[in-house]
Design a protein around this motif. Structure first.
Motif, PDB file in Angstrom:
ATOM      1  N   PHE A 197      -7.524  13.106  -0.910  1.00 45.61           N
ATOM      2  CA  PHE A 197      -7.360  11.702  -1.266  1.00 45.61           C
ATOM      3  C   PHE A 197      -8.607  10.900  -0.921  1.00 45.61           C
ATOM      4  O   PHE A 197      -9.144  11.010   0.171  1.00 45.61           O
ATOM      5  CB  PHE A 197      -6.142  11.137  -0.541  1.00 45.61           C
ATOM      6  CG  PHE A 197      -5.950   9.668  -0.734  1.00 45.61           C
ATOM      7  CD1 PHE A 197      -5.527   9.163  -1.952  1.00 45.61           C
ATOM      8  CD2 PHE A 197      -6.190   8.790   0.312  1.00 45.61           C
ATOM      9  CE1 PHE A 197      -5.337   7.801  -2.131  1.00 45.61           C
ATOM     10  CE2 PHE A 197      -6.000   7.423   0.145  1.00 45.61           C
ATOM     11  CZ  PHE A 197      -5.575   6.939  -1.082  1.00 45.61           C
ATOM     12  N   LYS A 198      -9.053  10.098  -1.875  1.00 43.77           N
ATOM     13  CA  LYS A 198     -10.187   9.212  -1.655  1.00 43.77           C
ATOM     14  C   LYS A 198      -9.694   7.775  -1.733  1.00 43.77           C
ATOM     15  O   LYS A 198      -9.309   7.319  -2.815  1.00 43.77           O
ATOM     16  CB  LYS A 198     -11.284   9.464  -2.689  1.00 43.77           C
ATOM     17  CG  LYS A 198     -11.965  10.815  -2.557  1.00 43.77           C
ATOM     18  CD  LYS A 198     -13.094  10.962  -3.559  1.00 43.77           C
ATOM     19  CE  LYS A 198     -13.803  12.308  -3.396  1.00 43.77           C
ATOM     20  NZ  LYS A 198     -14.919  12.468  -4.364  1.00 43.77           N
ATOM     21  N   PRO A 199      -9.661   7.075  -0.614  1.00 41.59           N
ATOM     22  CA  PRO A 199      -9.134   5.714  -0.635  1.00 41.59           C
ATOM     23  C   PRO A 199      -9.979   4.769  -1.479  1.00 41.59           C
ATOM     24  O   PRO A 199     -11.208   4.861  -1.492  1.00 41.59           O
ATOM     25  CB  PRO A 199      -9.158   5.308   0.840  1.00 41.59           C
ATOM     26  CG  PRO A 199     -10.180   6.195   1.466  1.00 41.59           C
ATOM     27  CD  PRO A 199     -10.119   7.484   0.709  1.00 41.59           C
ATOM     28  N   SER A 200      -9.306   3.897  -2.174  1.00 40.84           N
ATOM     29  CA  SER A 200      -9.987   2.882  -2.969  1.00 40.84           C
ATOM     30  C   SER A 200     -10.382   1.714  -2.077  1.00 40.84           C
ATOM     31  O   SER A 200     -10.034   1.660  -0.886  1.00 40.84           O
ATOM     32  CB  SER A 200      -9.064   2.397  -4.082  1.00 40.84           C
ATOM     33  OG  SER A 200      -7.933   1.733  -3.539  1.00 40.84           O
ATOM     34  N   ALA A 201     -11.088   0.756  -2.661  1.00 40.39           N
ATOM     35  CA  ALA A 201     -11.472  -0.432  -1.899  1.00 40.39           C
ATOM     36  C   ALA A 201     -10.233  -1.190  -1.437  1.00 40.39           C
ATOM     37  O   ALA A 201     -10.189  -1.725  -0.316  1.00 40.39           O
ATOM     38  CB  ALA A 201     -12.360  -1.326  -2.758  1.00 40.39           C
ATOM     39  N   ALA A 202      -9.196  -1.207  -2.298  1.00 42.77           N
ATOM     40  CA  ALA A 202      -7.944  -1.887  -1.935  1.00 42.77           C
ATOM     41  C   ALA A 202      -7.261  -1.176  -0.771  1.00 42.77           C
ATOM     42  O   ALA A 202      -6.714  -1.826   0.129  1.00 42.77           O
ATOM     43  CB  ALA A 202      -7.015  -1.950  -3.137  1.00 42.77           C
ATOM     44  N   ASP A 203      -7.282   0.178  -0.785  1.00 38.07           N
ATOM     45  CA  ASP A 203      -6.691   0.934   0.318  1.00 38.07           C
ATOM     46  C   ASP A 203      -7.399   0.641   1.635  1.00 38.07           C
ATOM     47  O   ASP A 203      -6.761   0.437   2.681  1.00 38.07           O
ATOM     48  CB  ASP A 203      -6.758   2.439   0.030  1.00 38.07           C
ATOM     49  CG  ASP A 203      -5.936   2.844  -1.177  1.00 38.07           C
ATOM     50  OD1 ASP A 203      -4.878   2.234  -1.383  1.00 38.07           O
ATOM     51  OD2 ASP A 203      -6.351   3.763  -1.896  1.00 38.07           O
ATOM     52  N   LEU A 204      -8.732   0.599   1.592  1.00 43.70           N
ATOM     53  CA  LEU A 204      -9.505   0.325   2.801  1.00 43.70           C
ATOM     54  C   LEU A 204      -9.240  -1.090   3.307  1.00 43.70           C
ATOM     55  O   LEU A 204      -9.164  -1.325   4.519  1.00 43.70           O
ATOM     56  CB  LEU A 204     -11.000   0.522   2.516  1.00 43.70           C
ATOM     57  CG  LEU A 204     -11.435   1.959   2.197  1.00 43.70           C
ATOM     58  CD1 LEU A 204     -12.897   1.981   1.771  1.00 43.70           C
ATOM     59  CD2 LEU A 204     -11.222   2.854   3.414  1.00 43.70           C
ATOM     60  N   ARG A 205      -9.091  -2.014   2.361  1.00 45.87           N
ATOM     61  CA  ARG A 205      -8.801  -3.390   2.748  1.00 45.87           C
ATOM     62  C   ARG A 205      -7.422  -3.489   3.411  1.00 45.87           C
ATOM     63  O   ARG A 205      -7.253  -4.167   4.426  1.00 45.87           O
ATOM     64  CB  ARG A 205      -8.862  -4.289   1.516  1.00 45.87           C
ATOM     65  CG  ARG A 205      -8.724  -5.776   1.837  1.00 45.87           C
ATOM     66  CD  ARG A 205      -9.029  -6.646   0.628  1.00 45.87           C
ATOM     67  NE  ARG A 205      -8.164  -6.352  -0.497  1.00 45.87           N
ATOM     68  CZ  ARG A 205      -8.531  -5.718  -1.609  1.00 45.87           C
ATOM     69  NH1 ARG A 205      -9.778  -5.274  -1.719  1.00 45.87           N
ATOM     70  NH2 ARG A 205      -7.685  -5.483  -2.588  1.00 45.87           N
ATOM     71  N   ARG A 206      -6.449  -2.784   2.836  1.00 50.81           N
ATOM     72  CA  ARG A 206      -5.105  -2.787   3.426  1.00 50.81           C
ATOM     73  C   ARG A 206      -5.111  -2.132   4.804  1.00 50.81           C
ATOM     74  O   ARG A 206      -4.411  -2.571   5.719  1.00 50.81           O
ATOM     75  CB  ARG A 206      -4.127  -2.049   2.507  1.00 50.81           C
ATOM     76  CG  ARG A 206      -3.847  -2.733   1.181  1.00 50.81           C
ATOM     77  CD  ARG A 206      -2.698  -2.049   0.448  1.00 50.81           C
ATOM     78  NE  ARG A 206      -2.506  -2.562  -0.890  1.00 50.81           N
ATOM     79  CZ  ARG A 206      -2.836  -1.926  -2.005  1.00 50.81           C
ATOM     80  NH1 ARG A 206      -3.359  -0.705  -1.929  1.00 50.81           N
ATOM     81  NH2 ARG A 206      -2.638  -2.466  -3.188  1.00 50.81           N
ATOM     82  N   SER A 207      -5.880  -1.052   4.939  1.00 51.91           N
ATOM     83  CA  SER A 207      -5.876  -0.313   6.204  1.00 51.91           C
ATOM     84  C   SER A 207      -6.405  -1.157   7.364  1.00 51.91           C
ATOM     85  O   SER A 207      -6.016  -0.944   8.516  1.00 51.91           O
ATOM     86  CB  SER A 207      -6.713   0.965   6.068  1.00 51.91           C
ATOM     87  OG  SER A 207      -8.095   0.651   5.908  1.00 51.91           O
ATOM     88  N   LYS A 208      -7.284  -2.125   7.063  1.00 55.03           N
ATOM     89  CA  LYS A 208      -7.833  -2.971   8.121  1.00 55.03           C
ATOM     90  C   LYS A 208      -6.791  -3.929   8.680  1.00 55.03           C
ATOM     91  O   LYS A 208      -6.940  -4.435   9.794  1.00 55.03           O
ATOM     92  CB  LYS A 208      -9.030  -3.752   7.583  1.00 55.03           C
ATOM     93  CG  LYS A 208     -10.233  -2.877   7.243  1.00 55.03           C
ATOM     94  CD  LYS A 208     -11.383  -3.694   6.684  1.00 55.03           C
ATOM     95  CE  LYS A 208     -12.570  -2.804   6.334  1.00 55.03           C
ATOM     96  NZ  LYS A 208     -13.697  -3.579   5.751  1.00 55.03           N
ATOM     97  N   ALA A 209      -5.742  -4.157   7.893  1.00 57.95           N
ATOM     98  CA  ALA A 209      -4.697  -5.082   8.339  1.00 57.95           C
ATOM     99  C   ALA A 209      -3.631  -4.386   9.167  1.00 57.95           C
ATOM    100  O   ALA A 209      -2.750  -5.056   9.718  1.00 57.95           O
ATOM    101  CB  ALA A 209      -4.045  -5.752   7.125  1.00 57.95           C
ATOM    102  N   MET A 210      -3.711  -3.060   9.266  1.00 58.15           N
ATOM    103  CA  MET A 210      -2.655  -2.302   9.939  1.00 58.15           C
ATOM    104  C   MET A 210      -3.244  -1.361  10.978  1.00 58.15           C
ATOM    105  O   MET A 210      -4.314  -0.782  10.770  1.00 58.15           O
ATOM    106  CB  MET A 210      -1.837  -1.494   8.922  1.00 58.15           C
ATOM    107  CG  MET A 210      -1.229  -2.318   7.810  1.00 58.15           C
ATOM    108  SD  MET A 210      -0.136  -1.335   6.767  1.00 58.15           S
ATOM    109  CE  MET A 210       1.256  -1.127   7.860  1.00 58.15           C
TER     110      MET A 210
END
Length: 470
Positions: free
Chosen positions: A238-251
């Motif tokens: 799995f290669k996280p998208s920019a949206a995934d990385l952005r979401r991950s910073k909130a959690m």
């Protein structure tokens, strides 16, 4: 009595389809090894399976004709029984309504498959057909491979430990690769038979066999290519998208590890404007089958997680959001005897309840597809824990109906769902209502499996947050 030999065209036809079967076996077995049962969720799966069904019918039908023609009657009958069982299994998988029967009676279907395959293999060894060396060898390998698969099948459903189940499942996948060897033996046999056959005429090839061969070749070329490419794409890391990385910073990124060493990756979203002196609801968000893994990232982009992470949702409905990630090969529900991660999720929840200001009267669970099955399961085995459940295109065990009478439930399903039969939700709702409960149920008449966009537009958060334990 001298038996008139079959034509060279017949042998050429047989060799062609056995070769096609070999290639298809390699493609399907490889897909099974790298992604397991997840291949049933590929978009190309149904069309691929129709091609497999067609090739099996033609190949086995031609083999049975050969056996019968050469007076190997017992072998022909045994192979006919095995072929009928295999074709029945494929039809059960491909038909939306019949798939429910297949899932509920999987053990019976598997037992019939194993028994008829062993019978077919034995008939090629111990009847007159066994005089042909390569037929005898093919039959022997068929028996050995089938018995090994049957043993792993029994062991898988007898053990309750997730790690052991995974090991048995992987072993079974690798054993299935050897299923190609009997077909190779048959190819060699028919090539030798064809060489022994003298050319008696130069009659032109018949149109019907030529068209059938062309259909099989083109089907393998296009459908096999699509299925292979999709399976390989699914197996890539799995290669996280920019949206995934952005979401991950909130959690926050966590890994729960129990005393036995089993671990569960999960994410935890704190309430917006978190105040540690207040108590907040806990939402258990269970992802669908496409987000399985151990990267602790994919579940963030799997519905309904993005919806729960949106600012308007967090502002209006402040809560802790617990997003466990289910490892590949496991499930949230353990439906139909499959390996489950449920006990590990509950142990993680107990740890969260011990260290966070969670309102124990307002614990909710929701999920879609595999997470929908998990939502039904979680509420069923621990009805005292959850204030509400929202299972989406899932299902459970109707025997739990009486236990769910006092659990507020709002279930959703698409009437044309091919992945998760709509009857699974209907049966659960019917069982609860029969026991005196009043669950909510929304069924979208013209929708299939992907119904989150419709569910997300319902007032699910308002309804869910209105529920609480007495």
């Amino acid at each position: 009595m001298t038996i008139k030999p079959l034509s060279k065209e017949f042998y050429s036809f047989m060799i062609f389809f056995l070769s096609i079967s070999c290639i298809m076996s390699v493609i399907q077995s490889t897909a099974l090894v790298i992604i397991g049962s997840q291949m049933m969720g590929l978009q190309s799966f149904d069309t691929w399976m129709w091609l497999v069904l067609f090739v099996i019918a033609v190949t086995d039908g031609t083999l049975i004709r050969y056996l019968w023609h050469n007076d190997y009657r017992l072998a022909a009958v045994a192979c006919l029984m095995s072929t009928s069982a295999v074709l029945t299994q494929h039809v059960l998988i491909l038909n939306r309504e019949l798939r429910v029967f297949y899932q509920e009676h999987y053990h019976v279907v598997a037992s019939v498959l194993f028994a008829t395959a062993v019978l077919c293999g034995l008939s090629l060894v111990f009847t007159k057909a066994g005089k042909k060396r390569w037929l005898r060898l093919g039959g022997t390998i068929t028996v050995l491979v089938t018995l090994l698969l049957a043993i792993t099948f029994v062991l898988y459903f007898q053990t309750g430990e997730g790690g052991t189940k995974l090991l048995i499942d992987k072993t079974s996948r690798w054993i299935s690769l050897f299923g190609i060897l009997p077909v190779v033996c048959f190819v060699i046999h028919f090539r030798l038979e064809n060489k022994r056959l003298a050319v008696t005429d130069n009659a032109p090839a018949q149109t019907a066999p030529a068209l059938i061969k062309l259909a099989a070749f083109l089907g393998l070329l296009f459908l096999g290519f699509n299925f292979s490419v999709e399976a390989l794409r699914y197996s890539r890391p799995f290669k996280p998208s920019a949206a995934d990385l952005r979401r991950s910073k909130a959690m926050e990124d966590y890994h729960f590890v129990d005393k036995s060493g089993d671990s569960l990756p999960y994410r935890l979203l704190n309430p917006l404007d978190y105040d540690s002196t207040q108590q907040y609801p806990l939402i258990v968000c269970l992802h669908h089958g496409g987000a399985h893994g151990k990267d602790n990232m994919q579940q963030l982009s799997a519905d309904p997680a993005p919806f729960l992470m949106e600012l308007p949702t967090r502002t209006k409905y402040p809560a802790f959001v617990f997003m466990p990630q289910c490892p590949k090969g496991l499930g949230f529900s353990g439906a139909y005897g499959n390996a489950s991660v449920d006990s590990l999720v509950f142990r993680t929840m107990r740890e969260l309840l011990g260290r966070l200001p969670i309102d124990r009267k307002r614990i909710y669970v929701l999920g879609i597809s595999g997470g929908g099955y998990g939502s039904w399961h979680f509420a069923s085995v621990h009805p005292e824990l959850f204030a509400a459940a929202i299972p989406i295109c899932g299902g459970g065990d109707p025997q739990y109906g009486p236990k769910l009478v006092n659990v507020p439930i709002w279930a959703f399903h698409g009437a044309r769902d091919k992945m998760a039969p709509v009857s699974h939700s209907r049966d659960m709702i019917a069982a609860i209502r029969k026991a005196g409960g009043k669950p909510k149920y929304t069924e979208y008449e013209f929708a299939g499996h992907g119904i989150w966009d419709k569910v997300g537009n319902e007032d699910i958060m308002e309804w869910m947050f209105a529920q609480h334990k007495e």
